[in-house]
Design a protein around this motif. Structure first.
Motif: not given
Lengths: 268, 255
Positions: B131-136
């Motif tokens: 959840a803490a990461l960007s889509g890429g």
């Protein structure tokens, strides 16, 4: 930004107070209005005692209240514990076997249609005035919401995750443990929060139907002695007990599901 | 020259009265990047479901390295459309999932994933939850989870479909270099023409349902393609040609 984060981390208590200010205000307003009504209307204390009376009586009778709170707490926790174990075991059974699910669910639903007023005296009649009938009644009222929460939680597993595991060659058991069980956790805790409030009410009701000690029997005795102030004092204690258990479930959820609390672990 | 890795021969599947795949025959050679391009709803994902064993074809044959594919122990590492990262597992533990399912201990699996984190741009994020990461980043983690299984072939199901346009282009460029460095064999399903042209050695174009292969195109452009202006211009001509084919399909008759 850094300052903001620091100041927020620095004063957690005041932040909590701020967030719950509306709720605290609403409760305070109810008590103030209640107190004002009792004083201005001159209603008799045997009909409606003022909140200050109730708190005062609760303090005076604190030993008796505490002695009666412990059995209620014990019945609540033991009954709720049994209910959790049975609900978890059965949830796994019905998750793996659609046949058993179709066979058992109507029975579970029927168990929820039993009126507690009728069943509580019967259970006391069968199992006596001890702890056992209370445990059974608490389990009866909390078991179904827990089971439904778990079963729906399993069903809410993302299809992609299950297909991914299948493509990796994972067995049914592995899929259950790795995907379905963790997916059910938010549902489980939602069910837990609801059930824990039922549990205290269930325990008090069971005691009301017959017990040696406990908040239920305390309320019954106070009522028979025309002491509404003591009835309300016991109600106050049971409310606090429920709130404490409710708080405990939230704390437990934070510990068990650290990924769901957004405060931590956010982007560096 | 190259070995024939995957061979699909006249694969067909119907759901009830609805014929989804009519006659799919295609090949993928070892080390080759092949794309399947088709209008949405053509049954591209169904084809992958057949390959991963989630669905079974009613007729036709699948051969891998010359042998009929077995129901157990599929040779594919599959990357689903959405990243399918488990929110309750830290990034590192999401990446080790396939290895753990294969029976590797968590410790060994982590040790195997750790050296790859840098290449996938995930250093410093291994202890984070998805959840803490960007889509890429999530998509790169999903790809890492896929390739670390070291299966003979990758199946990528619209891996960048959920990303915004800019991130998607970046990810495509990144995947292109990754593919250059490793000699993966990959089958990509997409409806993004540009993505197919930039990444593929060959492209199969599917018709709308019931799906058949209507065209096979070899892309003989030098790599890396995305970084080079002149190659991008040539690619644009191929893209236009493919779009003509896709537009030539009649609108699906509404039932």
């Amino acid at each position: 930004m850094a300052f903001d984060a620091q100041s927020r981390r620095g004063t957690p208590l005041s932040r909590h107070v701020c967030r719950h200010l509306p709720a605290i205000g609403a409760i305070a307003a109810i008590f103030v209005l209640w107190e004002a009504y009792v004083r201005l209307s001159g209603i008799s204390a045997t009909a409606l005692p003022s909140p200050s009376d109730v708190v005062e009586q609760a303090w005076i009778n604190r030993d008796a209240l505490w002695r009666n709170t412990l059995p209620t707490l014990a019945a609540t926790l033991a009954g709720f514990g049994c209910s959790l174990i049975v609900a978890f075991a059965l949830s796994i059974v019905v998750d793996f076997s659609p046949l058993l699910r179709r066979a058992l669910f109507p029975v579970f639903i029927a168990s929820q249609t039993l009126p507690l007023v009728a069943i509580a005296p019967l259970v006391v009649l069968w199992f006596g005035f001890g702890l056992l009938p209370k445990i059974l009644l608490v389990a009866l009222v909390t078991f179904f919401p827990m089971l439904v929460a778990l079963v729906e939680g399993y069903a809410a597993t993302e299809r992609e995750i299950e297909e991914l595991l299948a493509s990796m060659g994972a067995s049914g058991t592995r899929r259950f443990v790795t995907a379905r069980l963790p997916s059910a956790l938010p549902y489980f805790f939602a069910g837990l929060r609801i059930s824990v409030t039922y549990a205290v009410v269930g325990a008090i009701f069971a005691e009301y139907a017959g017990a040696v000690s406990g908040l239920g029997i305390y309320i019954l005795t106070a009522k028979n002695n025309f002491r509404p102030d003591l009835v309300l004092a016991a109600v106050l204690v049971s409310s606090l007990l429920t709130l404490a258990l409710f708080g405990a479930t939230i704390l437990l959820q934070r510990i068990v599901m650290p990924w769901a609390s957004p405060a931590k672990e956010i982007r560096p | 020259m190259s070995v024939l890795r995957l061979e699909l021969d006249a694969i067909a599947i119907a759901y009830g009265a609805m014929q989804v795949l009519e006659d799919i025959s295609l090949t993928v050679q070892s080390g080759e990047f092949v794309s399947i391009l088709g209008p949405s709803g053509a049954g591209k994902s169904t084809l992958f479901r057949i390959l991963t064993g989630a669905a079974s074809s009613q007729s036709g044959e699948i051969r891998f390295d010359g042998r009929p594919i077995s129901t157990q122990d599929r040779p594919f590492a599959f990357m689903p459309q959405r990243d399918a990262l488990m929110p309750w597992r830290r990034i590192i533990d999401n990446c080790t999932l396939g290895l753990e399912v294969q029976g590797m201990s968590r410790r060994d699996a982590r040790a195997k994933v750790a050296p790859l984190l840098a290449e996938f741009g995930l250093v410093g994020f291994e202890r984070h939850y998805p959840a803490a990461l960007s889509g890429g980043m999530r998509q790169r983690a999903a790809l890492l989870r896929t390739v670390v299984q070291e299966r003979p072939m990758l199946l990528l199901d619209e891996p960048f479909g959920a990303l915004d346009a800019l991130t998607r282009s970046r990810m495509q460029a990144w995947l292109e270099t990754m593919w250059e460095n490793h000699s993966w064999t990959a089958l990509l399903v997409t409806h993004d023409v540009r993505e197919a042209v930039m990444l593929s050695d060959r492209i199969y174009i599917l018709s709308p349902r019931p799906a058949r292969i209507v065209r096979e195109i070899s892309i003989d452009l030098p790599r890396p393609r995305l970084a080079d202006h002149a190659i991008r211009a040539k690619a644009a001509a191929i893209e236009a040609d493919i779009l003509d084919t896709l537009f030539s399909f009649q609108e699906e008759p509404t039932p």
